[in-house]
Motif scaffolding. Structure first.
Motif, mmCIF file in Angstrom:
data_model
loop_
_atom_site.group_PDB
_atom_site.id
_atom_site.type_symbol
_atom_site.label_atom_id
_atom_site.label_comp_id
_atom_site.label_asym_id
_atom_site.label_seq_id
_atom_site.Cartn_x
_atom_site.Cartn_y
_atom_site.Cartn_z
ATOM 1 N N GLU A 257 41.406 -43.100 29.775
ATOM 2 C CA GLU A 257 40.786 -44.376 30.153
ATOM 3 C C GLU A 257 41.802 -45.497 30.033
ATOM 4 O OE1 GLU A 257 36.446 -43.044 28.323
ATOM 5 O OE2 GLU A 257 37.261 -45.021 27.833
ATOM 6 N N ILE B 138 42.605 -49.864 30.909
ATOM 7 C CA ILE B 138 42.186 -51.174 31.428
ATOM 8 C C ILE B 138 43.419 -52.042 31.654
ATOM 9 C CG2 ILE B 138 39.883 -51.203 30.367
ATOM 10 C CD1 ILE B 138 40.974 -52.969 28.163
ATOM 11 N N TRP C 210 40.590 -54.810 35.593
ATOM 12 C CA TRP C 210 40.242 -53.488 36.132
ATOM 13 C C TRP C 210 40.124 -52.455 35.024
ATOM 14 C CZ3 TRP C 210 43.919 -50.028 34.761
ATOM 15 C CH2 TRP C 210 45.247 -50.461 34.633
ATOM 16 N N GLU C 211 39.438 -51.389 35.387
ATOM 17 C CA GLU C 211 39.194 -50.300 34.456
ATOM 18 C C GLU C 211 39.267 -49.023 35.274
ATOM 19 O OE1 GLU C 211 35.535 -51.130 32.261
ATOM 20 O OE2 GLU C 211 35.261 -48.964 32.087
#
Ligand SMILES: [Zn+2]
Ligand SMILES: [Zn+2]
Length: 403
Positions: A259, A261, A193-194
């Protein structure tokens, strides 16, 4: 089946198998770049006498499939190995160290190739002694998560006509020559996922004029911990890990985005769906709470490795014959993943582990570490196991057909 004879023939291959494994170790090629490796395997098989080798997948000259026919028609079993290296620079000073910066056989697939190629040679020499066929699958890009080799090969029909499939992974965490087997779930599914949280950048002294994505990300990481602890049935299992968090770069600026991940792993498809839904809900919810906007990307990668029970038991029985009861044990379930699962979605299959760890030889470094290496004395054991298991599978399938 004469196990002593198979063991004997495999033991005679110890030297060439070791030499081959070390040659491959020196010349690693990462996922989807296994061109020379494929050429090498093909020429070894051709020299042995194999005909009609099918090279390549997805139009790339990597990976291959070769069939061996026994004396009469019968069931078809497949033996699969992966052939790719990792994008890791090897450390240490082995005489056969990788000659390529940024590439090394840090998962043991060099050993897998040497074992399966010699298994192919051994079974070729016995082809007048069994009925049915053996398909050898040399698969590229096992390590390539979002674009791995197994589903590509399955899509192109590598399992057409196959009754059962077997795979083996060398395992540095287990002493050399010990076999670990397990029926049912053995390795987890994995999804990637990100998340990007978009806020509003501003001066570090005036948070009231900004929307801080870093604080949002921090809350998200904490809230994520409740997925497994509060939403998944305690009798089930799952894990969510954050692999990366990037946000801002100077002391006095509130950045405009954070951001992240990470990955999600479990064994149960229902739990897998539940974890994905909770993950999405929490990302959206935390973003809304802190006035950010969330952008989510979710990629399903590998299904769980679930071993067929009767094949797993047959593997255990074969291992007992080959390495003796002191060297056979049940494997724990592992949260790591393997794209072997894509074959198991199509036909009954079993993936098992063969220990290659020896402290004195320096082969206990974890898989994917820059100092990973294989204890070559395990190779003949691997060859015996794969050979005997292929023959046992054929015999069992023939019995099943005639009964
Ligand atoms: Zn690996
Ligand atoms: Zn591997």
């Amino acid at each position: 089946m004469d196990i002593a004879r198979i063991r004997d023939m495999a033991q005679k291959m110890a030297e060439p198998a070791t030499e081959m494994r070390r040659f491959l170790h020196t010349n690693p090629e990462p996922s989807w770049h296994e061109v020379e490796t494929t050429r090498f395997i093909a020429s070894e098989l051709e020299e042995t006498g194999f005909k009609g080798i099918k090279i390549g997948v997805e139009g790339k000259p990597v990976g291959l499939v070769a069939d061996l026919k026994g004396k009469e028609d019968g069931p078809l079993v497949a033996l699969r190995t992966d052939i790719d290296a990792l994008s890791i620079t090897e450390e240490g000073d082995l005489p056969y160290k990788s000659r390529r910066d940024g590439a090394s056989h840090a998962c043991g697939h060099d050993g897998h190739i040497a074992i399966l190629l010699h298994t192919a040679k051994l079974l070729y020499s016995m082809k007048d002694e069994f009925s049915g066929g053996v398909r050898f699958i040399f698969q590229p890009a096992e390590e390539k998560g979002d674009h791995s080799g197994a589903p590509a090969m399955v899509k192109e029909g590598v399992l057409d006509g196959v009754d059962a499939v077997a795979g083996m992974h060398l395992w540095a965490h287990v002493p050399t020559g010990r076999v670990q087997w397990r029926a049912g779930p053995v390795m987890a599914s994995v999804d990637g996922w990100e998340v990007k949280f978009f806020g509003q950048g501003g001066h570090g002294a005036m948070p009231q004029n900004a929307v801080d994505p870093t604080v949002t990300a921090a809350n998200f990481i904490l809230a994520l911990q409740t997925v497994v602890s509060r939403e998944v049935n305690p009798l089930e299992t799952g894990v969510i890990s954050v692999g990366k968090l990037v946000s801002g770069d100077v002391i006095n600026i509130i950045p405009d985005r954070a951001e992240m991940i990470g990955n999600i792993r479990t064994f149960n498809p229902t739990v897998r769906d539940k974890m994905e839904a909770a993950f999405r809900r929490i990302a959206e919810g935390v973003a809304a709470t802190y006035r950010c906007r969330a952008e989510i990307k979710y990629t399903t990668l590998y299904p769980p490795v679930i071993n067929d029970s009767s094949l797993a038991e047959l593997l255990r029985d074969t291992a007992l014959q080959v390495v003796g009861e002191n060297n056979v044990e049940e494997s724990p379930m592992l949260m790591a993943s393997e794209d072997f699962s894509f074959y198991q979605m199509k036909v009954p299959g079993v993936l098992f582990f063969l220990g290659s760890g020896d402290e004195a030889k320096g082969t206990t470094a974890p898989h994917h570490s820059p100092k990973f290496n294989v204890d070559d004395t395990v190779l003949p054991t691997g060859i015996s196991l794969m050979t005997a298991f292929a023959l046992n599978m054929l015999e069992k399938l023939r019995e099943g057909r005639s009964s």
